[in-house]
Structure formats: structure tokens, C-alpha cells
Design an enzyme around this catalytic site. Structure first.
Site, PDB file in Angstrom:
ATOM      1  N   LEU A  66       0.839  -1.204   0.000  1.00  0.00           N
ATOM      2  CA  LEU A  66       0.000   0.000   0.000  1.00  0.00           C
ATOM      3  C   LEU A  66       0.869   1.247   0.000  1.00  0.00           C
ATOM      4  CD1 LEU A  66      -2.361  -1.558   2.641  1.00  0.00           C
ATOM      5  CD2 LEU A  66      -3.054  -0.951   0.302  1.00  0.00           C
ATOM      6  N   PRO A  67       0.278   2.412  -0.324  1.00  0.00           N
ATOM      7  CA  PRO A  67       1.107   3.612  -0.498  1.00  0.00           C
ATOM      8  C   PRO A  67       1.901   4.044   0.747  1.00  0.00           C
ATOM      9  CG  PRO A  67      -1.062   3.950  -1.483  1.00  0.00           C
ATOM     10  CD  PRO A  67      -1.119   2.647  -0.751  1.00  0.00           C
ATOM     11  N   THR A  97       6.370   0.683   1.951  1.00  0.00           N
ATOM     12  CA  THR A  97       7.390   1.470   2.654  1.00  0.00           C
ATOM     13  C   THR A  97       6.673   2.396   3.622  1.00  0.00           C
ATOM     14  OG1 THR A  97       8.830   1.429   0.721  1.00  0.00           O
ATOM     15  CG2 THR A  97       9.303   3.092   2.389  1.00  0.00           C
ATOM     16  N   LYS A 172      15.275   0.176   4.888  1.00  0.00           N
ATOM     17  CA  LYS A 172      14.720   0.795   3.664  1.00  0.00           C
ATOM     18  C   LYS A 172      14.887   2.332   3.717  1.00  0.00           C
ATOM     19  CE  LYS A 172      12.115   1.254  -0.043  1.00  0.00           C
ATOM     20  NZ  LYS A 172      12.596   0.927  -1.376  1.00  0.00           N
ATOM     21  N   LYS A 247       8.504  11.111  -0.146  1.00  0.00           N
ATOM     22  CA  LYS A 247       7.883  10.404   0.987  1.00  0.00           C
ATOM     23  C   LYS A 247       8.954   9.694   1.812  1.00  0.00           C
ATOM     24  CE  LYS A 247       6.284   6.190   0.958  1.00  0.00           C
ATOM     25  NZ  LYS A 247       5.603   4.910   0.913  1.00  0.00           N
TER      26      LYS A 247
END
Ligand code: NAD
Length: 296
Positions: A66-67, A97, A172, A247
Site C-alpha cells: 500500500l502507499p 514502505t 529501507k 515520501k
């Protein structure tokens, strides 16, 4: 109809990842807010489900792609979400992420409910997702990592257990902060050489064999024409979007504030991509920062 795997979020990354699970011989039921995305998975051999609650109740594994943090929290913690319906023992794999703190919190809540959850963000982009060559950075228990191997192996090549819940997301965040900084530095070096009359191909070739060599320079060079297959040579289409990089740098800076860590270049890089996005370039590949630094 039930399925072994429920896959929620079938966008640029999720659809090819779920497709690789289908190709690996698993029954996969897909869910997405966009009906067309589910149809695309069904065309690849996936299964359509009517109710997410029913699907989760019968699944052995739930994957999410998902975003951002708020979407993942909604899908897992919502009144009719995954935690409300998954049977004890269900394996939950979140590859989105998101903030390491949120991953840590979800991992703990899952454990309290007898669920095995791992954060398993990826590197490799849509190309790696299609080819099944993603790198997975996993946070969670050793048991969770072991249980996830047969599924992750169908979607990726390099699988790493980084540590406890949230650790995959921390890796990440560190990786993408470094990538964002390196892209700007590479673009600056190429612009400086060109301003002095150098051919960017020659400059790239020499740096690639010198101490400034790096992954961005060698794999997705931001100067148009240097690498025909790179987004830069195709109007900065495809690739990794400026807004996604923004982001991820936001996650890095937030994390640095909460851990009292100094990331001067990470913060500067976030501001550079923020300005670039606000100028209308949010959907372009992050290498387009090269154009922002152009003399014209
Ligand atoms: P995307 O926007 O293409 O896909 C996200 C999908 O989730 C969309 O199809 C959307 O409709 C769906 N969705 C949103 N909320 C939902 C909900 N409540 N229920 C069901 N579906 C819902 O994004 P993407 O490029 O696939 O990226 C997904 C994640 O992977 C992000 O966290 C991103 O940062 C990360 N990531 C992306 C890349 C990349 O290159 N695109 C690389 C590595 C990691």
C-alpha cells in the site's frame, strides 16, 4: 471461494508481485480500491473475492503493498480490517514502505493476537517486481522470516533478516535516504562537467572507473542520452517518482528527529525534492532533479 494468499494493494508494485505468486502455483485473491487492478490480477490467474473479511479469515498468508503508513494502519487496524478477522497463526507480510515506528507497533499488536507479522519492504522497483528479483529487507521474528521464505522467494532474489519488528523499514529508510542524496550529487557532477564542455558519456565512463562511481551513475544515469534505457532518456517517465522519493526522505527525517540523529544531507535532499515536486515534477522519475540543476 477461498485462497491461500490474500494480496491487498495491486498497484505498480503489488500487481506484478501478486502475479509472481500466482505463477509460483499459489491461489491468490486480490483486493484493491481500483476494480480494474483486481481484474488485471484475475487475467493473470488470480481469484476475485467478494468480502475481504471472509478472504482474510480463510487465508494462510496476507500480503499488503500500500502507499503509506496511514493506508497500512487502516487496512490492518480498521474495524473490518485484517487484525479483526485473521485466524491465529496467519502470516502477515507488509511490503509497503512505511514509518519504522508504525511497523513496530503493528508487529507488536499482531503478536498479541497470535499473528506472525513481518515488515518486508523492497528495493528493485516495478522492473524488479515483474522479474521477481526484488530485494526484501525483513523485520520481525526469526520464525516469521522462516515462514515467509517460500512466499518471498517467488517475488524476490535477495532476502535479508535485518532484526526485530520495524528493522526492515529502518534499512529501507537508510537505503533510500542514501539513494536520494547520491542522485543529487551525481546530477551536480554531470552538470558541472557539461558546463565545462565535457561529453556526459565520456564523463560517466571515466567516473564509473574512478572513486565517484556509484549505482545511480551506472544504472539510471540522470543525464538524457547517456543510457538509452534509463528514465532520463525517456522524458523521465517510469522509474521511481519524485513524490515517492520525497515520501521516503520524509520518513528518514522524521525518524532522525525522533532518534536525535543528525542527517544534514538527508534533510537538504528532502527539501530539494520538495521544491522540485512543487514545481510540478512529482510524477517524474527522481533523476529529473538533473534538469532542476541545469544552467538553462
Ligand atoms: P501504487 O500507488 O501504484 O499502488 C498502491 C495501490 O494500493 C493502489 O492500486 C491503490 O488503489 C491501493 N490501495 C490504497 N489503499 C487501499 C486500501 N485501503 N485497500 C486496498 N487497496 C488500496 O504504489 P506502488 O508504486 O505500488 O508502491 C506501493 C508501496 O511500495 C509504497 O509504499 C512505495 O513507497 C513502495 N515502493 C515503491 C517502489 C516503486 O518504484 N514504485 C519501489 C519500492 C517500494
Amino acid at each position: 471461494m477461498s485462497a491461500e494468499v490474500v494480496f491487498i494493494g495491486l498497484g505498480n508494485m503489488g500487481l506484478p508481485m501478486a502475479t509472481n505468486l500466482v505463477r509460483g502455483g499459489l491461489t491468490v485473491m486480490g483486493f484493491d480500491l481500483v476494480a480494474e487492478n483486481v481484474s488485471k490480477l484475475v487475467a493473470e490467474g488470480g481469484v476475485q473475492g467478494a468480502s475481504l473479511a471472509d478472504a482474510v479469515r480463510q487465508a494462510k498468508v496476507v500480503c499488503t503493498m500500500l502507499p503509506a503508513s496511514q493506508h497500512v494502519q487502516g487496512v490492518y487496524l480498521g474495524e473490518d480490517g485484517v487484525f479483526a478477522h485473521a485466524r491465529p497463526g496467519t502470516l502477515l507480510i507488509d511490503s509497503s514502505t512505511i514509518a519504522p515506528d508504525v511497523a513496530r507497533q503493528l508487529g507488536q499488536l499482531a503478536a498479541e493476537r497470535g499473528l506472525e507479522m513481518i515488515d518486508a519492504p523492497v528495493s528493485g522497483g516495478p522492473v524488479g517486481a515483474k522479474a521477481g528479483t526484488l530485494t526484501f529487507m525483513v523485520g520481525g521474528t526469526a520464525k516469521g522470516f522462516d515462514l515467509a521464505q517460500p512466499y518471498l522467494q517467488k517475488m524476490g532474489k535477495a532476502l535479508y533478516h535485518a532484526g526485530e519488528h520495524g528493522s526492515g523499514q529502518t534499512v529501507k529508510v537508510c537505503n533510500n535516504m542514501l539513494l536520494g542524496i547520491i542522485m543529487i550529487g551525481t546530477a551536480e557532477a554531470l552538470q558541472l562537467g557539461m558546463a565545462n564542455g565535457l561529453d556526459p558519456k565520456v564523463l560517466t565512463e571515466i567516473i564509473s572507473k574512478s572513486s565517484g562511481s556509484n549505482w545511480v551513475l551506472n544504472n539510471c544515469n540522470p543525464c538524457p542520452g547517456v543510457m538509452p534505457a534509463a528514465p532520463a532518456s525517456n522524458g523521465y517517465a517510469g522509474g521511481f517518482g519524485v513524490d515517492l522519493m520525497l515520501k521516503d526522505l520524509g520518513l528518514a527525517v522524521e525518524n532522525a528527529l525522533s532518534t536525535r540523529c543528525s542527517v544534514p544531507l538527508g534533510a537538504l535532499a528532502r527539501n530539494v525534492y520538495d521544491l522540485h515536486s512543487k514545481a510540478g515534477n512529482g510524477k517524474l522519475d527522481y533523476g529529473s532533479v538533473f534538469e532542476m540543476l541545469s544552467k538553462q
